[in-house]
Design a protein around this motif. Structure first.
Motif, PDB file in Angstrom:
ATOM      1  N   SER A 197      -3.145   3.793  -2.780  1.00 50.15           N
ATOM      2  CA  SER A 197      -3.227   2.703  -3.723  1.00 50.15           C
ATOM      3  C   SER A 197      -2.560   1.757  -3.165  1.00 50.15           C
ATOM      4  CB  SER A 197      -2.557   3.180  -4.877  1.00 50.15           C
ATOM      5  OG  SER A 197      -1.122   3.261  -4.684  1.00 50.15           O
ATOM      6  N   SER A 198      -2.820   0.261  -3.837  1.00 46.15           N
ATOM      7  CA  SER A 198      -2.134  -0.835  -3.359  1.00 46.15           C
ATOM      8  C   SER A 198      -1.743  -1.545  -4.746  1.00 46.15           C
ATOM      9  CB  SER A 198      -3.034  -1.894  -2.383  1.00 46.15           C
ATOM     10  OG  SER A 198      -2.281  -3.096  -2.293  1.00 46.15           O
ATOM     11  N   ASP A 199      -0.179  -1.692  -4.967  1.00 49.20           N
ATOM     12  CA  ASP A 199       0.186  -2.469  -6.316  1.00 49.20           C
ATOM     13  C   ASP A 199      -0.446  -1.870  -7.348  1.00 49.20           C
ATOM     14  OD1 ASP A 199       2.053  -3.799  -4.489  1.00 49.20           O
ATOM     15  OD2 ASP A 199       0.215  -5.396  -4.144  1.00 49.20           O
ATOM     16  N   GLY A 200      -0.754  -0.760  -7.351  1.00 50.54           N
ATOM     17  CA  GLY A 200      -1.239  -0.047  -8.632  1.00 50.54           C
ATOM     18  C   GLY A 200      -2.707   0.201  -8.661  1.00 50.54           C
ATOM     19  N   LYS A 201      -3.383  -0.507  -7.836  1.00 51.63           N
ATOM     20  CA  LYS A 201      -4.883  -0.333  -7.446  1.00 51.63           C
ATOM     21  C   LYS A 201      -5.337   0.580  -6.669  1.00 51.63           C
ATOM     22  CE  LYS A 201      -9.102  -2.956  -5.977  1.00 51.63           C
ATOM     23  NZ  LYS A 201      -9.569  -4.361  -5.449  1.00 51.63           N
ATOM     24  N   ILE A 202      -6.223   1.622  -7.275  1.00 53.15           N
ATOM     25  CA  ILE A 202      -6.818   2.501  -6.471  1.00 53.15           C
ATOM     26  C   ILE A 202      -7.630   2.098  -5.237  1.00 53.15           C
ATOM     27  CG2 ILE A 202      -8.072   4.797  -6.362  1.00 53.15           C
ATOM     28  CD1 ILE A 202      -5.318   4.874  -8.020  1.00 53.15           C
ATOM     29  N   LEU A 203      -7.323   2.544  -3.970  1.00 56.14           N
ATOM     30  CA  LEU A 203      -8.046   2.385  -2.649  1.00 56.14           C
ATOM     31  C   LEU A 203      -8.876   3.544  -2.198  1.00 56.14           C
ATOM     32  CD1 LEU A 203      -5.440   0.425  -0.918  1.00 56.14           C
ATOM     33  CD2 LEU A 203      -7.131  -0.429  -2.340  1.00 56.14           C
ATOM     34  N   HIS A 204      -9.877   3.298  -1.578  1.00 59.05           N
ATOM     35  CA  HIS A 204     -10.714   4.358  -1.001  1.00 59.05           C
ATOM     36  C   HIS A 204     -10.428   4.756   0.323  1.00 59.05           C
ATOM     37  CE1 HIS A 204     -13.050   4.341  -4.792  1.00 59.05           C
ATOM     38  NE2 HIS A 204     -13.013   2.888  -4.626  1.00 59.05           N
TER      39      HIS A 204
ATOM     40  N   ASP B  83     -11.155   1.421   2.881  1.00 58.05           N
ATOM     41  CA  ASP B  83      -9.688   0.552   2.839  1.00 58.05           C
ATOM     42  C   ASP B  83      -8.721   1.166   3.995  1.00 58.05           C
ATOM     43  OD1 ASP B  83     -10.441  -1.104   0.902  1.00 58.05           O
ATOM     44  OD2 ASP B  83     -10.061   0.746  -0.466  1.00 58.05           O
TER      45      ASP B  83
ATOM     46  N   ARG C  67       0.852  -1.352  -0.019  1.00 54.16           N
ATOM     47  CA  ARG C  67       0.037   0.028  -0.153  1.00 54.16           C
ATOM     48  C   ARG C  67       0.792   1.184  -0.053  1.00 54.16           C
ATOM     49  NH1 ARG C  67      -4.401  -2.094   4.397  1.00 54.16           N
ATOM     50  NH2 ARG C  67      -2.360  -3.064   5.184  1.00 54.16           N
TER      51      ARG C  67
END
Length: 231
Positions: A48-55, A59, A2
């Protein structure tokens, strides 16, 4: 892994097991960072986490200042309901349905007998029944900021809560021995937590502590990342 990306500042990667300590020299940036975890719609920040956008609101779990009034029941209310519902088997659901029907029948009789202009919602909703019971967190006595951190981590583990816990101004309340103990514990649990704090000179005294990653952002938004081996 993250991360938090700030416009104009390098991407800040959080430890996967340990404390990521972010010291911010610019007061406005510190304020904006803390607001980001609470209201989400703050510009110039990406979680983000490994390129994935988090909220941030979904999250992460922003606890805030350890000196404030922290209500663990309020913090974990949704998780308590969710895990209770997940553990109800078919037999339990049938039993709760029968009890719910009996309660509605008893109240309906009162309405009918009193000729009252009232009607009941007859829909079966187990989540409303669970909320009516007001389940709460079962914790030991929490009397210090150190206890708060331990309780948050313990409850998150028991509830299988995968959010990123975030605390602000921790070293206003913790000593180095307590910080070292927390770092060792989160490494054992393979858990990541984040501390935010206004930059102070003495951060240099614990930047090499095992399980603690130091990130210093100066007044010009230049980030210095210290991730040394354990000592």
């Amino acid at each position: 892994m993250r991360s938090l990306t700030i416009n104009g500042v390098q991407k800040l990667d959080f430890l996967e097991a340990g404390i990521t300590f972010i010291h911010v020299a610019n007061s406005q940036l510190l304020w904006d960072l803390q607001r980001f975890w609470q209201v989400e719609n703050v510009d110039n920040f990406v979680f983000s986490s490994d390129g994935k956008i988090l909220h941030p609101l979904k999250d992460s779990l922003f606890i805030g200042d350890l000196g404030s009034n922290i209500d663990l029941n309020d913090i974990f209310k949704r998780q308590i309901y969710k895990i209770l519902l997940a553990h109800l088997d078919e037999q339990s659901l049938q039993q709760l349905y029968r009890l719910d029907s009996q309660i509605k029948a008893a109240v309906t009789d009162v309405i009918f007998t009193g000729n009252l202009p009232i009607q009941l919602n007859q829909d079966w909703a187990v989540d409303r029944l669970i909320k009516y019971l007001e389940p709460s967190v079962d914790t030991v006595n929490v009397t210090t900021p150190y206890d708060i951190i331990n309780s948050v981590l313990e409850v998150m583990g028991q509830l299988n809560d995968k959010r990123l816990p975030i605390f602000s101004n921790p070293m206003n309340y913790l000593d180095l021995a307590q910080l070292r103990t927390i770092a060792a514990e989160v490494m054992t649990q393979q858990r990541s937590i984040v501390f935010f704090e206004k930059a102070r000179d003495e951060y240099l005294t614990y930047k090499l502590m095992g399980g603690v990653k130091m990130i210093y952002i100066d007044a010009d938004f230049v980030a210095f990342d210290e991730n040394r081996p354990m000592i």
